[in-house]
Write an enzyme that holds these catalytic residues in place. Structure first.
Site, mmCIF file in Angstrom:
data_model
loop_
_atom_site.group_PDB
_atom_site.id
_atom_site.type_symbol
_atom_site.label_atom_id
_atom_site.label_comp_id
_atom_site.label_asym_id
_atom_site.label_seq_id
_atom_site.Cartn_x
_atom_site.Cartn_y
_atom_site.Cartn_z
ATOM 1 C CB SER A 1 -0.896 0.010 1.251
ATOM 2 O OG SER A 1 -1.525 1.276 1.367
ATOM 3 C CE LYS B 1 -12.075 1.108 -0.718
ATOM 4 N NZ LYS B 1 -11.996 1.910 -1.942
ATOM 5 C CG ASP C 1 -12.884 5.430 -2.781
ATOM 6 O OD1 ASP C 1 -11.722 5.781 -2.514
ATOM 7 O OD2 ASP C 1 -13.330 4.295 -2.526
ATOM 8 N N GLY D 1 -19.306 -2.086 -8.277
ATOM 9 C CA GLY D 1 -18.877 -2.385 -6.911
ATOM 10 C C GLY D 1 -18.821 -1.103 -6.088
ATOM 11 N N GLY D 2 -18.130 -1.159 -4.952
ATOM 12 C CA GLY D 2 -18.089 -0.026 -4.042
ATOM 13 C C GLY D 2 -17.523 1.238 -4.681
ATOM 14 N NE ARG E 1 -17.725 -10.532 -12.909
ATOM 15 C CZ ARG E 1 -16.765 -10.933 -12.100
ATOM 16 N NH1 ARG E 1 -15.704 -11.554 -12.597
ATOM 17 N NH2 ARG E 1 -16.846 -10.698 -10.796
ATOM 18 C CB THR E 2 -23.173 -9.060 -11.838
ATOM 19 O OG1 THR E 2 -22.078 -9.955 -11.611
ATOM 20 C CG2 THR E 2 -24.462 -9.658 -11.304
ATOM 21 N N GLY F 1 -5.366 5.520 -12.078
ATOM 22 C CA GLY F 1 -6.003 6.171 -10.931
ATOM 23 C C GLY F 1 -5.042 6.577 -9.822
HETATM 24 P P1 NAP Z 1 -15.466 -4.302 -5.611
HETATM 25 O O1 NAP Z 1 -16.480 -3.619 -4.730
HETATM 26 O O2 NAP Z 1 -14.992 -5.658 -5.251
HETATM 27 O O3 NAP Z 1 -16.116 -4.326 -7.097
HETATM 28 C C1 NAP Z 1 -15.450 -5.020 -8.111
HETATM 29 C C2 NAP Z 1 -16.078 -4.678 -9.458
HETATM 30 O O4 NAP Z 1 -15.246 -5.235 -10.485
HETATM 31 C C3 NAP Z 1 -17.466 -5.241 -9.669
HETATM 32 O O5 NAP Z 1 -18.182 -4.398 -10.556
HETATM 33 C C4 NAP Z 1 -17.155 -6.586 -10.337
HETATM 34 O O6 NAP Z 1 -18.199 -7.084 -11.144
HETATM 35 C C5 NAP Z 1 -16.012 -6.191 -11.231
HETATM 36 N N1 NAP Z 1 -15.087 -7.291 -11.558
HETATM 37 C C6 NAP Z 1 -14.291 -7.970 -10.716
HETATM 38 N N2 NAP Z 1 -13.559 -8.882 -11.388
HETATM 39 C C7 NAP Z 1 -13.924 -8.765 -12.695
HETATM 40 C C8 NAP Z 1 -13.522 -9.428 -13.893
HETATM 41 N N3 NAP Z 1 -12.589 -10.408 -13.883
HETATM 42 N N4 NAP Z 1 -14.091 -9.048 -15.057
HETATM 43 C C9 NAP Z 1 -15.034 -8.067 -15.086
HETATM 44 N N5 NAP Z 1 -15.455 -7.411 -13.987
HETATM 45 C C10 NAP Z 1 -14.899 -7.753 -12.813
HETATM 46 O O7 NAP Z 1 -14.140 -3.414 -5.752
HETATM 47 P P2 NAP Z 1 -14.013 -1.821 -5.646
HETATM 48 O O8 NAP Z 1 -13.687 -1.435 -4.253
HETATM 49 O O9 NAP Z 1 -15.191 -1.210 -6.310
HETATM 50 O O10 NAP Z 1 -12.681 -1.544 -6.512
HETATM 51 C C11 NAP Z 1 -12.700 -1.605 -7.932
HETATM 52 C C12 NAP Z 1 -11.340 -1.163 -8.479
HETATM 53 O O11 NAP Z 1 -11.123 0.228 -8.186
HETATM 54 C C13 NAP Z 1 -10.146 -1.899 -7.876
HETATM 55 O O12 NAP Z 1 -9.218 -2.165 -8.905
HETATM 56 C C14 NAP Z 1 -9.560 -0.920 -6.888
HETATM 57 O O13 NAP Z 1 -8.177 -1.106 -6.706
HETATM 58 C C15 NAP Z 1 -9.849 0.410 -7.586
HETATM 59 N N6 NAP Z 1 -9.930 1.552 -6.652
HETATM 60 C C16 NAP Z 1 -9.024 2.552 -6.764
HETATM 61 C C17 NAP Z 1 -9.094 3.641 -5.911
HETATM 62 C C18 NAP Z 1 -8.091 4.768 -6.016
HETATM 63 O O14 NAP Z 1 -7.997 5.566 -5.075
HETATM 64 N N7 NAP Z 1 -7.376 4.904 -7.116
HETATM 65 C C19 NAP Z 1 -10.089 3.714 -4.924
HETATM 66 C C20 NAP Z 1 -11.020 2.664 -4.854
HETATM 67 C C21 NAP Z 1 -10.934 1.582 -5.720
HETATM 68 P P3 NAP Z 1 -19.358 -8.033 -10.527
HETATM 69 O O15 NAP Z 1 -20.378 -7.099 -9.915
HETATM 70 O O16 NAP Z 1 -19.866 -8.767 -11.699
HETATM 71 O O17 NAP Z 1 -18.701 -8.921 -9.497
#
Ligand code: NAP
Length: 269
Positions: A14, A65, A101, A128-129, A151-152, A237
């Site tokens: 991190s 989260k 975020d 997602g979140g 995806r979903t 990002g």
């Molecule tokens: P999350 O709540 O687990 O949501 C994951 C999302 O990705 C869902 O929409 C999921 O789809 C989709 N997904 C996962 N694996 C996939 C695959 N193989 N193919 C297609 N879709 C897929 O995660 P999150 O917290 O939202 O984070 C999402 C991304 O944002 C991560 O990469 C995280 O590192 C990044 N992020 C960056 C920051 C920053 O400050 N730069 C802040 C927050 C998050 P389903 O609904 O179908 O499962």
């Protein structure tokens, strides 16, 4: 010295401890900010131990989260709507939960990429979140249209419905028929598996911006797909990471740090 932390798994790499140490040094605020490894099973116990040791605030990242939501005595409006907490603030004997975020994303888009979301067409990949936080932030900022693909599909539909008139869910295999967007945002975790949705060339305006919330290797597949689709502007990002951290820092310490030097140092590696 105030105790702060980031919880997640994996957490060893991190960048948050480095970012918050730099912010503290910049503003002359002494703080101890550590990375604490916690999976979903041990998370509540680790946060309780952190509170007993005097922890005043924490960031929460993957995969915690949503778990953080239920630890909180109360939530900010933006955390409640996003259904996710990335910032914990110790208030009395409990935790107040916040989500920085969306604000961090909008600020990076505006300040570093000159992109104002008001009146613009936005395609958001993911539900997602982080996508939820982004979607509400775009709606609040006055995006004229928000198309959400995931995806979903049902999760995209539920998110679009929660947002209202400005948003609609679209199928991933219909992207070609959607017309052109000013901004395409990848808020999926697909890049961590080295994959990305295919982006048809028909999606992008001449000066459209493609933006992946992920950074480092996890952003590569989407940035490659964006360039193949003809994007002249594509970003990861890392800027959002720094801006959401600055927003959390402001919540804890009452003052917002400058982010330019910290961002430049992270880009250098
Ligand atoms: P999350 O709540 O687990 O949501 C994951 C999302 O990705 C869902 O929409 C999921 O789809 C989709 N997904 C996962 N694996 C996939 C695959 N193989 N193919 C297609 N879709 C897929 O995660 P999150 O917290 O939202 O984070 C999402 C991304 O944002 C991560 O990469 C995280 O590192 C990044 N992020 C960056 C920051 C920053 O400050 N730069 C802040 C927050 C998050 P389903 O609904 O179908 O499962």
């Amino acid at each position: 010295m105030g105790r702060y932390a980031v919880f997640g798994q994996p957490i060893a790499h991190s960048l948050s401890p480095r970012i918050h140490a730099a912010f503290g040094a910049q503003l002359g605020i002494a703080l101890d900010y550590r990375a604490i490894e916690a999976g979903r099973d041990g998370f509540a116990a680790r946060v309780a131990a952190f509170a007993r040791d005097g922890g005043r605030g924490a960031n929460v990242t993957l995969p915690l989260k949503q778990d953080a939501l239920v630890l909180c005595a109360d939530l900010s409006e933006r955390a409640r709507r996003a259904g996710s907490v990335n910032t914990l603030i110790r208030v009395g004997d409990g935790w107040h939960g916040d989500s920085t975020d969306g604000a961090g994303l909008l600020r990076d888009l505006r300040e570093r990429h000159g992109f104002d979301s008001c009146g613009r067409r936005v395609l958001l990949l993911g539900a997602g979140g982080a996508a939820r936080a982004a979607a509400f932030a775009f709606a609040d900022a006055g995006a004229s249209e928000l198309a959400i693909a995931n995806r979903t599909f049902d999760r995209a539909a539920e998110l679009a419905q929660a947002i209202g008139d400005a948003a609609r869910a679209v199928a991933l295999d219909e992207l070609e028929a959607l017309g052109r967007f000013d901004l395409v945002v990848n808020a999926t975790a697909a890049g961590h598996a080295g994959t990305s949705a295919a982006l048809p060339r028909s999606l992008l305006d001449a000066d459209a911006l493609c933006y992946d919330l992920s950074y480092g290797k996890a952003a590569q597949a989407f940035l490659d797909a964006a360039r193949r689709a003809g994007a002249s502007r594509a970003s990861d990002g890392l800027g959002m990471l720094v801006e959401q951290a600055a927003e959390s820092f402001a919540v804890w310490h009452g003052t917002r740090p400058e982010t330019a030097a910290v961002y430049a140092a992270l880009r250098e590696g």
